[in-house]
Design a protein around this motif. Structure first.
Motif, short mmCIF file in Angstrom:
data_model
loop_
_atom_site.label_atom_id
_atom_site.label_comp_id
_atom_site.label_asym_id
_atom_site.label_seq_id
_atom_site.Cartn_x
_atom_site.Cartn_y
_atom_site.Cartn_z
N MET A 1 0.63 -1.20 0.00
CA MET A 1 0.13 0.02 0.04
C MET A 1 1.11 1.25 -0.08
SD MET A 1 -3.01 1.05 2.82
CE MET A 1 -3.96 -0.05 2.46
N LYS A 2 0.64 2.24 -0.69
CA LYS A 2 1.19 3.36 -0.84
C LYS A 2 1.16 4.10 0.34
CE LYS A 2 1.19 3.66 -5.93
NZ LYS A 2 2.60 3.45 -6.12
N LYS A 3 2.49 5.15 0.71
CA LYS A 3 2.18 5.88 2.00
C LYS A 3 1.90 7.40 1.51
CE LYS A 3 5.27 2.48 4.44
NZ LYS A 3 4.44 2.20 5.52
N VAL A 4 1.16 8.01 2.47
CA VAL A 4 0.87 9.56 2.18
C VAL A 4 1.09 10.04 3.52
CG1 VAL A 4 -0.86 11.03 1.72
CG2 VAL A 4 -0.87 8.92 0.57
N ILE A 5 1.96 11.00 3.60
CA ILE A 5 2.13 12.09 4.64
C ILE A 5 1.11 13.18 4.51
CG2 ILE A 5 3.75 13.37 6.03
CD1 ILE A 5 5.89 11.79 4.40
N VAL A 6 0.41 13.53 5.78
CA VAL A 6 -0.49 14.67 5.43
C VAL A 6 -0.08 15.74 6.49
CG1 VAL A 6 -2.91 15.19 5.47
CG2 VAL A 6 -2.17 13.04 4.62
N VAL A 7 -0.06 17.00 6.24
CA VAL A 7 0.28 18.22 7.27
C VAL A 7 -1.07 19.01 7.12
CG1 VAL A 7 1.74 19.93 7.70
CG2 VAL A 7 2.69 18.04 6.87
N VAL A 8 -1.64 18.87 8.33
CA VAL A 8 -2.87 19.94 8.55
C VAL A 8 -2.54 20.85 9.80
CG1 VAL A 8 -4.45 18.43 7.31
CG2 VAL A 8 -3.90 18.11 9.50
N GLY A 9 -3.66 21.79 9.93
CA GLY A 9 -3.83 22.63 10.92
C GLY A 9 -4.07 24.02 10.89
N PRO A 10 -4.51 24.60 11.67
CA PRO A 10 -5.00 25.96 11.57
C PRO A 10 -3.94 27.00 10.66
CG PRO A 10 -4.42 25.76 13.59
CD PRO A 10 -4.27 24.48 13.14
N THR A 11 -4.54 28.11 10.01
CA THR A 11 -3.69 29.21 9.77
C THR A 11 -2.73 29.72 10.67
OG1 THR A 11 -3.58 30.91 8.12
CG2 THR A 11 -5.50 30.95 10.01
N ALA A 12 -1.48 30.07 10.41
CA ALA A 12 -0.57 30.88 11.01
C ALA A 12 0.11 29.90 12.05
CB ALA A 12 -1.18 31.99 11.78
N ILE A 13 -0.02 28.35 11.69
CA ILE A 13 0.57 27.57 12.67
C ILE A 13 1.91 26.85 12.06
CG2 ILE A 13 -0.27 25.49 11.81
CD1 ILE A 13 -0.29 26.36 15.39
N GLY A 14 2.33 27.32 10.60
CA GLY A 14 3.60 26.79 10.26
C GLY A 14 3.45 25.68 9.26
N LYS A 15 2.52 25.50 8.76
CA LYS A 15 2.09 24.13 7.73
C LYS A 15 3.05 24.35 6.72
CE LYS A 15 -2.10 24.48 6.91
NZ LYS A 15 -2.55 25.86 7.72
N THR A 16 3.15 25.56 6.04
CA THR A 16 4.02 25.61 4.96
C THR A 16 5.48 25.29 5.34
OG1 THR A 16 2.61 27.27 3.74
CG2 THR A 16 4.93 27.36 3.04
N LYS A 17 6.01 25.99 6.35
CA LYS A 17 7.41 25.76 6.57
C LYS A 17 7.61 24.28 6.82
CE LYS A 17 11.68 26.69 8.23
NZ LYS A 17 12.58 26.71 7.33
N ILE A 18 6.91 23.59 7.54
CA ILE A 18 6.96 22.31 8.07
C ILE A 18 7.00 21.30 6.92
CG2 ILE A 18 6.17 20.37 9.33
CD1 ILE A 18 5.81 22.42 11.51
N SER A 19 5.95 21.59 6.21
CA SER A 19 5.79 20.67 5.09
C SER A 19 7.02 21.02 3.93
CB SER A 19 4.34 21.32 4.20
OG SER A 19 4.37 22.39 3.65
N ILE A 20 7.39 22.21 3.71
CA ILE A 20 8.40 22.34 2.78
C ILE A 20 9.87 21.43 3.40
CG2 ILE A 20 10.47 23.98 2.08
CD1 ILE A 20 7.81 24.32 0.83
N GLU A 21 9.92 21.36 4.54
CA GLU A 21 11.01 20.90 5.23
C GLU A 21 11.05 19.30 5.00
OE1 GLU A 21 13.83 22.07 6.35
OE2 GLU A 21 13.04 24.03 5.59
#
Length: 297
Positions: A1-21
């Motif tokens: 089964m293929k694997k999927v990582i999902v980054v979620v959370g409210p605005t202003a919490i750092g989703k973009t930075k953490i997903s980029i890393e």
């Protein structure tokens, strides 16, 4: 089964930075799961990551539609899965829970073919009358992002109701996961601190030109039913002050953050991470270690 990582959370919490890393560490593209970021011209209000913020990482399903075009959860499901199915490991980032859910589980949507002549049946009704008719037939419509003035989408919802006796919001949830997933929910223990960051983010959006962005859409008679956009329509119509509109955006964004937490607690096997605002790298390193264990399984 293929694997999927999902980054979620409210605005202003750092989703973009953490997903980029995460994308850099595991050499991945990012699939955006945001129902507003799919649209061109909806940039500031959607908190869409800028090209600079993306750091050269490929982001899928951003700016794929004009703001007056339709885009459904069915469209997202199909396009996201086509990307996921071509890789052993994928990364999704975004706050639209239904988008994430539709991809990870075996949901079957009714996709109907449009009838070009259907509009003639209701050509004697104005937008408000047409929308009221739709609500009478399907009260759940008020919980969707279908705006009264988006006549095309209102007609589409009516068409599906009459052809299938089913709501456009309905789908078949079999609760069968199609992928092995690891959901990362970013949060703050201190709710007041989270709300403070949300309020600051909204103020920054106005500083960056949110008012002009929404006014340009309003002048084109495009009325996005999304937080950060819908609250400004009464202001442009002269019904409320700008300060009242700003307060509504902040309030609705805070309420959305609360609903997101509830959604991901109840709908998924979710891993919650409290973000260290003083040292976000500490949070990133912890997440990477846990994701490495998930990938090895």
């Amino acid at each position: 089964m293929k694997k999927v990582i999902v980054v979620v959370g409210p605005t202003a919490i750092g989703k973009t930075k953490i997903s980029i890393e995460l994308a850099k560490f595991f050499n991945l593209d990012i699939i955006s799961a945001d129902s507003v970021s799919v649209y061109k011209e909806l940039n500031i209000g959607s908190a869409k990551p800028t090209f600079l913020e993306r750091e050269g990482i490929v982001h899928h399903l951003i700016d794929v539609k004009n703001p007056d075009e339709d885009y459904s959860v069915f469209d997202f499901q199909k396009e996201a899965r086509s990307i996921i199915d071509n890789s052993n490991l994928s990364l999704i980032c975004g706050g639209t829970g239904l988008y994430v859910q539709s991809v990870l589980f075996d949901y079957n949507f009714e996709a109907q073919k449009r009838d070009a002549n259907f509009e003639k049946k209701y050509e004697n009704l104005n937008n408000e009358e047409l929308y009221e008719l739709l609500i009478k037939k399907d009260k759940n419509i008020i919980n969707t992002n279908i705006h009264m003035n988006n006549r095309k989408r209102v007609l589409r919802a009516l068409e599906i109701l009459e052809e299938t006796n089913s709501s456009i919001t309905e789908f078949n949830n079999k609760k069968v996961p199609l992928y092995d997933y690891f959901i990362i929910y970013l949060n703050l223990d201190n709710r007041d601190k989270l709300y403070e960051r949300i309020n600051m983010r909204v103020d920054l959006m106005f500083h960056d030109g949110l008012l002009k962005e929404v006014k340009n859409l309003f002048d084109k008679k495009i009325y996005p039913n999304a937080i950060g956009y819908k609250e400004l329509i009464p202001y442009f119509e002269g019904k409320i002050s700008l300060d009242e509109a700003k307060d509504e955006i902040k309030k609705n964004t805070r309420h959305l953050a609360k609903r997101q937490i509830t959604w991901f607690k109840n709908q998924f096997n979710t891993n919650f991470y409290n973000v260290n605002l003083n040292d976000i790298n500490e949070t990133i390193n912890k997440i990477i270690l846990d994701v490495k264990e998930f990938v090895k399984k």
